[in-house]
Design a protein around this motif. Structure first.
Motif, PDB file in Angstrom:
ATOM      1  N   GLY A 116       0.772  -1.323   0.054  1.00 18.21           N
ATOM      2  CA  GLY A 116       0.102  -0.043  -0.099  1.00 18.21           C
ATOM      3  C   GLY A 116       0.831   1.322   0.110  1.00 18.21           C
ATOM      4  N   VAL A 117       1.975   1.042  -0.487  1.00 19.93           N
ATOM      5  CA  VAL A 117       3.029   2.401  -0.408  1.00 19.93           C
ATOM      6  C   VAL A 117       2.657   3.446  -1.583  1.00 19.93           C
ATOM      7  N   THR A 118       2.223   4.680  -1.126  1.00 16.86           N
ATOM      8  CA  THR A 118       1.805   5.604  -2.233  1.00 16.86           C
ATOM      9  C   THR A 118       3.030   6.509  -2.590  1.00 16.86           C
ATOM     10  N   VAL A 119       2.772   7.376  -3.541  1.00 20.35           N
ATOM     11  CA  VAL A 119       3.781   8.286  -4.163  1.00 20.35           C
ATOM     12  C   VAL A 119       4.023   9.358  -3.015  1.00 20.35           C
ATOM     13  N   ALA A 120       3.233   9.763  -2.060  1.00 19.27           N
ATOM     14  CA  ALA A 120       3.496  10.492  -0.932  1.00 19.27           C
ATOM     15  C   ALA A 120       4.327   9.880   0.064  1.00 19.27           C
ATOM     16  N   GLY A 121       3.931   8.690   0.233  1.00 23.53           N
ATOM     17  CA  GLY A 121       4.632   7.782   1.203  1.00 23.53           C
ATOM     18  C   GLY A 121       6.326   7.542   0.956  1.00 23.53           C
ATOM     19  N   LEU A 122       6.625   7.752  -0.540  1.00 21.44           N
ATOM     20  CA  LEU A 122       7.853   7.410  -0.727  1.00 21.44           C
ATOM     21  C   LEU A 122       8.637   8.738  -0.818  1.00 21.44           C
ATOM     22  N   ALA A 123       7.862  10.020  -0.699  1.00 20.63           N
ATOM     23  CA  ALA A 123       8.544  11.330  -0.949  1.00 20.63           C
ATOM     24  C   ALA A 123       9.655  11.546   0.237  1.00 20.63           C
ATOM     25  N   PRO A 124       9.749  11.231   1.425  1.00 18.92           N
ATOM     26  CA  PRO A 124      10.536  11.584   2.366  1.00 18.92           C
ATOM     27  C   PRO A 124      11.965  10.896   2.002  1.00 18.92           C
ATOM     28  N   SER A 125      11.898   9.603   1.586  1.00 20.37           N
ATOM     29  CA  SER A 125      13.085   8.769   1.338  1.00 20.37           C
ATOM     30  C   SER A 125      13.759   9.342  -0.018  1.00 20.37           C
ATOM     31  N   MET A 126      12.930   9.403  -0.987  1.00 21.43           N
ATOM     32  CA  MET A 126      13.400  10.121  -2.454  1.00 21.43           C
ATOM     33  C   MET A 126      14.043  11.470  -1.948  1.00 21.43           C
ATOM     34  N   ALA A 127      13.200  12.306  -1.306  1.00 20.93           N
ATOM     35  CA  ALA A 127      14.015  13.678  -1.148  1.00 20.93           C
ATOM     36  C   ALA A 127      15.371  13.482  -0.315  1.00 20.93           C
ATOM     37  N   LEU A 128      15.438  12.782   0.485  1.00 18.59           N
ATOM     38  CA  LEU A 128      16.763  12.246   1.355  1.00 18.59           C
ATOM     39  C   LEU A 128      17.866  11.815   0.264  1.00 18.59           C
ATOM     40  N   LEU A 129      17.440  10.971  -0.597  1.00 19.72           N
ATOM     41  CA  LEU A 129      18.324  10.297  -1.683  1.00 19.72           C
ATOM     42  C   LEU A 129      18.824  11.153  -2.341  1.00 19.72           C
ATOM     43  N   GLY A 130      17.868  12.381  -3.062  1.00 20.72           N
ATOM     44  CA  GLY A 130      18.211  13.169  -4.015  1.00 20.72           C
ATOM     45  C   GLY A 130      19.182  14.246  -3.347  1.00 20.72           C
ATOM     46  N   LEU A 131      19.062  14.770  -1.827  1.00 22.25           N
ATOM     47  CA  LEU A 131      19.800  15.547  -1.432  1.00 22.25           C
ATOM     48  C   LEU A 131      21.090  15.125  -1.356  1.00 22.25           C
ATOM     49  N   GLY A 132      21.349  13.683  -0.836  1.00 21.72           N
ATOM     50  CA  GLY A 132      22.772  13.026  -0.677  1.00 21.72           C
ATOM     51  C   GLY A 132      23.457  13.018  -1.862  1.00 21.72           C
ATOM     52  N   GLN A 133      22.737  12.635  -2.999  1.00 22.04           N
ATOM     53  CA  GLN A 133      23.292  12.310  -4.164  1.00 22.04           C
ATOM     54  C   GLN A 133      23.699  13.710  -4.892  1.00 22.04           C
ATOM     55  N   GLY A 134      22.973  14.764  -4.745  1.00 26.74           N
ATOM     56  CA  GLY A 134      23.302  15.980  -5.164  1.00 26.74           C
ATOM     57  C   GLY A 134      24.599  16.525  -4.372  1.00 26.74           C
ATOM     58  N   LEU A 135      24.876  16.326  -3.081  1.00 23.77           N
ATOM     59  CA  LEU A 135      26.234  16.675  -2.727  1.00 23.77           C
ATOM     60  C   LEU A 135      27.423  15.787  -2.976  1.00 23.77           C
ATOM     61  N   VAL A 136      27.021  14.790  -3.739  1.00 22.00           N
ATOM     62  CA  VAL A 136      28.175  13.762  -4.008  1.00 22.00           C
ATOM     63  C   VAL A 136      28.684  13.953  -5.608  1.00 22.00           C
ATOM     64  N   LEU A 137      27.579  13.645  -6.430  1.00 20.02           N
ATOM     65  CA  LEU A 137      28.079  13.632  -7.621  1.00 20.02           C
ATOM     66  C   LEU A 137      28.747  14.926  -8.421  1.00 20.02           C
ATOM     67  N   PRO A 138      28.271  16.025  -8.237  1.00 17.07           N
ATOM     68  CA  PRO A 138      28.805  17.273  -8.911  1.00 17.07           C
ATOM     69  C   PRO A 138      30.026  17.502  -8.199  1.00 17.07           C
ATOM     70  N   VAL A 139      30.313  17.245  -6.876  1.00 20.74           N
ATOM     71  CA  VAL A 139      31.727  17.775  -6.372  1.00 20.74           C
ATOM     72  C   VAL A 139      32.698  16.675  -6.809  1.00 20.74           C
ATOM     73  N   LEU A 140      32.174  15.492  -6.963  1.00 16.90           N
ATOM     74  CA  LEU A 140      33.263  14.393  -7.579  1.00 16.90           C
ATOM     75  C   LEU A 140      33.606  14.779  -8.996  1.00 16.90           C
ATOM     76  N   MET A 141      32.714  15.156  -9.623  1.00 13.38           N
ATOM     77  CA  MET A 141      33.092  15.675 -11.087  1.00 13.38           C
ATOM     78  C   MET A 141      34.381  16.848 -10.894  1.00 13.38           C
TER      79      MET A 141
END
Length: 483
Positions: free
Chosen positions: A381-406
């Motif tokens: 029963g996982v909804t799109v809204a239910g996924l939002a907190p984890s997806m936001a955390l993932l994007g925040l972390g990845q956005g601090l990693v990949l551009p800096v690595l490049m």
């Protein structure tokens, strides 16, 4: 016609002595936007088909093996030819190759959108990947050759943000286009939409992007190009297609050839460089600390990211019965936080150095844990809204990693090696993305029959979490501060 401000850019000679290039035009903001738009197209297309695969299967009766080739054919051709694309840009002009790449990418996208059967679609996707390999390396090389100081740092960070956001946006846009079904086009719209965008980018690039090339262009390294292609194909093709084909003998034979081809490539490149000629990938580049440490971390990061995007697209549609639009929108929080983090990266890394990457990696790990707990507790029963907190955390972390690595990888490269250096970095990234689809995707699909979609997804997420732990440790090898 847009005006470009003249600026003298220092260029490195092979011997390392700086000399002055003659009034190389600086990249204007509109020119930067144009090259970033060109960069976004091939990155989006690596992932845009993920949410369209069920519809492609239904319309073309493709089957699992053909569907994987729709993804893998593009990725293998793309990764194999990227370094060659960078070298050709150094030789004959980066804007010229950028324009050729845009034109051929638009034409091959049209061929994909009009494909009458699965085999034709696969062939068109392979040529589309090859055209992307002409296009993408010119972006970083142009940025390196036409910007300096803070402007370069900002431009590279924007490129890194574009790279990450485009990957997620590809699935969001793909889901939207398939759902809207413009004029009955269905899945074909995910390819046809590239045609007007590529045409607009071509017109802008012709006016706003300055021409640059290496001051000492060299011939194409034929043996190195062939051995690199053999190395990547013998690794990526069997890992991607082996499971769908039932792991036939050819897949094992290709995997056995891979280490031999890889070793031969390294030895030939080292001998070429020692003899005073210019190899496709100079081994001396790996001796630059920022290049070595940055690339070492980009590989596992890209493996995890590529596998995650593929597995989530399949799991949401097959397990939670999301439509293409809902599957795409579930990634929207990731897109937003990734982009915001990439914009903050230059200021943060100037103050905190490599701790930005360490922090980003830890946040990404936290996002994976939250996502795994959400899936475990809420399925089915996982909804799109239910996924939002984890997806936001993932994007925040990845956005601090990949551009800096490049930025780290490019920080110590001489301008004369901008094309080959950018090509090596993007090849590493794209090979990692394709390898992630092949490995994490294969793990997920192999577990499906025995444990079900939820537990197969959890296994893939925990595997990626282990990869993130490894990348966090590798971050300790990065330079403490950036130049």
């Amino acid at each position: 016609m847009s005006e470009t401000r003249a600026q003298t850019i220092p260029v490195e000679t092979p011997a390392g002595a700086p000399r002055q290039a003659s009034a190389t035009a600086a990249l204007t903001p509109l020119g930067l936007l144009t090259v970033l738009l060109g960069a976004a197209l091939p990155m989006i297309d690596f992932f845009i088909v993920n949410v369209a695969l069920p519809t492609i299967d239904h319309d073309l009766h493709a089957g699992p093996a053909m569907l994987e080739m729709v993804v893998a054919g593009y990725g293998v051709a793309y990764a194999t030819l990227l370094v060659l694309g960078g070298r050709l840009g150094d030789m004959i002009g980066r804007r010229r190759l950028f324009l050729w790449g845009l034109a051929t990418f638009g034409l091959t996208s049209l061929a994909c959108g009009l494909a009458p059967d699965a085999a034709t679609l696969v062939a068109a996707r392979v040529t589309q990947g090859a055209s992307a390999a002409l296009l993408l390396p010119q972006v970083l090389a142009t940025i390196q050759a036409t910007t300096t100081g803070k402007r370069r740092a900002k431009a590279v960070s924007l490129y890194g943000g574009t790279a990450g956001v485009s990957s997620a946006v590809g699935q969001v846009v793909g889901g939207l286009l398939v759902s809207v079904d413009l004029a009955g086009s269905g899945w074909r719209a995910v390819f046809l939409v590239n045609v007007p965008i590529a045409a607009a980018a071509w017109l802008l690039a012709a006016r706003t992007v300055p021409e640059t090339r290496s001051p000492h262009p060299t011939r194409v390294d034929g043996p190195g190009t062939v051995l690199l292609a053999v190395s990547l194909v013998t690794l990526l093709l069997p890992l991607t297609e082996g499971r769908a084909a039932g792991w036939p003998l050819w897949s094992w034979l290709l995997l056995a050839v891979f280490p031999c081809a890889g070793a031969a490539f390294f030895l030939v490149e080292r001998r070429t460089e020692r003899s005073g000629r210019t190899p496709l990938i100079p081994p001396s580049l790996l001796g630059i600390p920022s290049v070595n440490s940055g690339l070492t971390m980009i590989v596992p990061f890209s493996v995890g990211f590529g596998g995650f995007m593929f597995v989530v697209a399949v799991a949401l549609q097959a397990g939670l019965h999301y439509g293409p639009l809902a599957a795409g929108l579930s990634l929207l929080p990731l897109c937003v936080t990734f982009f915001l983090a990439s914009l903050a990266g230059p200021r943060l890394v100037g103050r905190f150095g490599r701790r930005v990457v360490l922090t980003g990696s830890l946040i990404q790990g936290a996002g994976l844990i939250v996502l795994a707990l959400t899936v475990h507790a809420g399925w089915p029963g996982v909804t799109v809204a239910g996924l939002a907190p984890s997806m936001a955390l993932l994007g925040l972390g990845q956005g601090l990693v990949l551009p800096v690595l490049m930025r780290i990888v490019l920080s110590e490269l001489p301008v004369a090696q901008a094309g080959v250096g950018g090509g090596v970095m993007v090849t590493t990234q794209q090979s990692g993305l394709a390898l992630g689809v092949a490995t994490l995707g294969t793990l997920f699909l192999a577990l499906l029959p025995s444990v079900g979609i939820r537990d197969a997804l959890l296994a893939a997420l925990l595997t990626q979490l282990a990869i993130v732990v490894g990348t966090t440790a590798l971050a300790l090898r990065l330079p403490r501060a950036l130049r």
